[in-house]
Write a protein that holds these residues in place. Structure first.
Motif, mmCIF file in Angstrom:
data_model
loop_
_atom_site.group_PDB
_atom_site.id
_atom_site.type_symbol
_atom_site.label_atom_id
_atom_site.label_comp_id
_atom_site.label_asym_id
_atom_site.label_seq_id
_atom_site.Cartn_x
_atom_site.Cartn_y
_atom_site.Cartn_z
ATOM 1 N N VAL A 113 11.757 -11.575 -12.257
ATOM 2 C CA VAL A 113 12.757 -12.094 -13.197
ATOM 3 C C VAL A 113 12.498 -11.471 -14.565
ATOM 4 O O VAL A 113 11.394 -11.535 -15.095
ATOM 5 C CB VAL A 113 12.738 -13.632 -13.258
ATOM 6 N N HIS A 114 13.521 -10.866 -15.075
ATOM 7 C CA HIS A 114 13.446 -10.037 -16.266
ATOM 8 C C HIS A 114 13.177 -10.844 -17.545
ATOM 9 O O HIS A 114 13.947 -11.719 -17.916
ATOM 10 C CB HIS A 114 14.791 -9.313 -16.379
ATOM 11 N N LEU A 133 19.442 -13.389 -22.344
ATOM 12 C CA LEU A 133 19.182 -14.358 -21.265
ATOM 13 C C LEU A 133 20.437 -14.595 -20.440
ATOM 14 O O LEU A 133 20.379 -14.679 -19.206
ATOM 15 C CB LEU A 133 18.653 -15.676 -21.838
ATOM 16 N N SER A 166 21.054 -11.974 -18.079
ATOM 17 C CA SER A 166 20.064 -11.886 -16.989
ATOM 18 C C SER A 166 20.453 -12.725 -15.777
ATOM 19 O O SER A 166 19.647 -12.893 -14.849
ATOM 20 C CB SER A 166 18.686 -12.359 -17.478
ATOM 21 N N TYR A 179 18.459 -14.486 -12.189
ATOM 22 C CA TYR A 179 18.279 -15.891 -11.812
ATOM 23 C C TYR A 179 18.886 -16.162 -10.434
ATOM 24 O O TYR A 179 18.318 -16.843 -9.600
ATOM 25 C CB TYR A 179 18.902 -16.834 -12.862
#
Lengths: 205, 205, 205, 205
Positions: D27-28, D43, D46, D50
């Motif tokens: 997870v980045h 976020l 991203s 998730y």
């Protein structure tokens, strides 16, 4: 008779399980690719990563199967067994390092070097298995009560062939690296089968 | 008498097994090397990584062996034991951090600093073992029923020598870092042997 | 009466053990530092990483202690318990992500945001524990046979206070992020003690 | 009758537990962001990470639940079971790789490709489960003594539907990648429920 080595086996199982799972972290995920064709090319070019993952995963799995079978015969431990087992776990853990080198440099002028390191580690591993069994089998009272002298000798022979085979792969790595890897894969397959044979010879606990 | 600490031991074994296996992730894999000679040079220059891996692997393995032996004597737990054990696991997990610093900066002007941090962590670890045993042995009812007062005192002495030794290594790190690491390696070997001695003194469970 | 949830507990222990150990991978190792003074400065500046590691390690350890105590009361499982337990493990595994964000951005204008995410995750976690217990305690036949209705209610109350406390920390994160973290640390300590209290109330299995 | 497959299950549990926990490493975590708004944007962007984490975590968890249920029916092992189980673990470990590709390239022109690889892996996984059960159920003496022929057939049917469903998701990935992912999520949910059904049909051990 209680098995004194139970917690050592459980700990070793844990280390093998983690070492085998961490291998995937070394498989290369392409970065900053902008088209489908480029990603496909990158993935195709990653084949040494897939091959190294497959080979090392198989190796550690068969190491675990053998560890399991070996410790089925060992009921008590002494300091030498505790520390040789620690050394064996160190080597199992280390597998990911030459695997990463192999994956990264197989397709480079350093091919021979990384195949030598990779096959060399397996010489060390089979030597350690042999030494562990040699030390354990010296003391009859450490072993499974119903183990016959013939069975002890048979296990010793199996490990010696393992050392001989992996040494041959190591030597081959100096002249024909791809052949050395092929030999290494063949040897794990062979070990898988002979360890099966061992088990059939003796009644199970 | 049932052993109440069984699941705590199993969890601790898991943490030790993972902590010891993760160490290999910090071993440096050379990047972007174009010739065999360059890779060989890079690998030779990576010796502090191999040394740090070897030293930390051995340390955590012996920590695990000792944890195993300590909890053989502890049958019940209270909140203090639960949380000191948690702190011990935190320290075991942390080993990889000063190991990474040691590997990266041993060959630099910051050598003394990273050796101080590395040896300092082991002072903390041996202190925690001592504290754990001091607290556990205060309550006879937490211990293995057949444990003699002499055995309790002997374990205490062993841990005190551990603290003394690692403190000496920590102090040495301020004047002669390589000597401090050598001392640290010697101490783990010593601990390995004394813990063997402890076990021989008492009947096994 | 056999405990049907044994293998689920063993698997959960494994996930907790790995999640807690992986946290150390997020602790920042300074790169390319050329002097001892520079390294020292870098290490001092890394304090949010150490703090986040310490806080998250403690959180997961206490989550594990609670999981252990909760499943001591649950003897059988149904699909709901299996999947809520899976969701709990997903959350435990996730802790490392907001921890990494917290460590990296605590010392930045995004401080409030990362503290909100961090404390928010613990609201979710305590809610899941509450839901798990609510569902399990609805079916008396899933529970330990000798568990009294008073004990069931007491556990429910403990979890409700947990949800209330972590929600307060989450709200506080919008006005005073450092205070929210302090509250979070205090809550884990509180939970550690109340879970101790629970255990004293009932005879142990 | 003793269960010979106990240590194989324990090892497999370890590998599943690690594989499921390692997913979070992919997870980045956004780097070098200078404002709260920028971090929030990062976020939000991203989300494929998730989603991929959630989907893969669920998949491996349900794979583990199924593995658990399958090995409840298998009491003895032969070489074929040992090595098919190894292959299954290899596939479980591999999940993190197409997950990383999916997360990184879902929002790119390579979307279809990464969804094909992702769903393709699950075709392989369900095929391996089917093969494992087919081989095990050929030898009645490897199975739980009280397992009826109807139950054996029912398990076989469940796996066949799994293969059919995941193959459909794989084919869908060529025309409508988002739909393929949705189908994949639905299938794991379905498998979760059918495996629950299987358990209700037979008395538990």
């Amino acid at each position: 008779m209680e098995k004194e080595t139970a917690r050592m086996e459980a700990f070793s199982d844990g280390v093998f399980a983690i070492a085998i799972t961490l291998l995937v972290l070394d498989v290369h995920v392409p970065e900053q690719v902008i088209s489908k064709a480029a990603l496909l090319t990158e993935l195709r070019g990653s084949w040494p990563y897939y091959l190294a993952f497959l080979l090392s995963f198989s190796s550690i799995y068969i190491m675990w199967v053998n560890h399991h079978k070996l410790f089925k015969q060992i009921y008590k431990r002494n300091s030498a067994i505790t520390f040789l087992n620690g050394f064996l776990l160190l080597l199992a853990t280390s597998v990911s390092y030459p695997t990463a080198l192999l994956a990264r440099y197989y397709d480079s002028p350093a091919q021979a070097l990384v195949v030598q390191l990779y096959t060399g580690l397996f010489v060390l591993i089979t030597l350690t298995y042999t030494l562990l069994w040699t030390l354990a089998s010296k003391h009859q009272d450490l072993l499974r009560p119903d183990l016959t002298p013939e069975a002890i000798t048979q296990i010793k022979h199996t490990y010696r062939w393992g050392v001989a085979g992996h040494s041959l792969a190591f030597v081959t790595a100096f002249v024909a690296p791809p052949l050395a890897l092929l030999l290494s894969a063949a040897l794990w397959t062979y070990w898988a089968f002979t360890s099966g044979r061992l088990e059939l010879t003796h009644p199970k606990v």
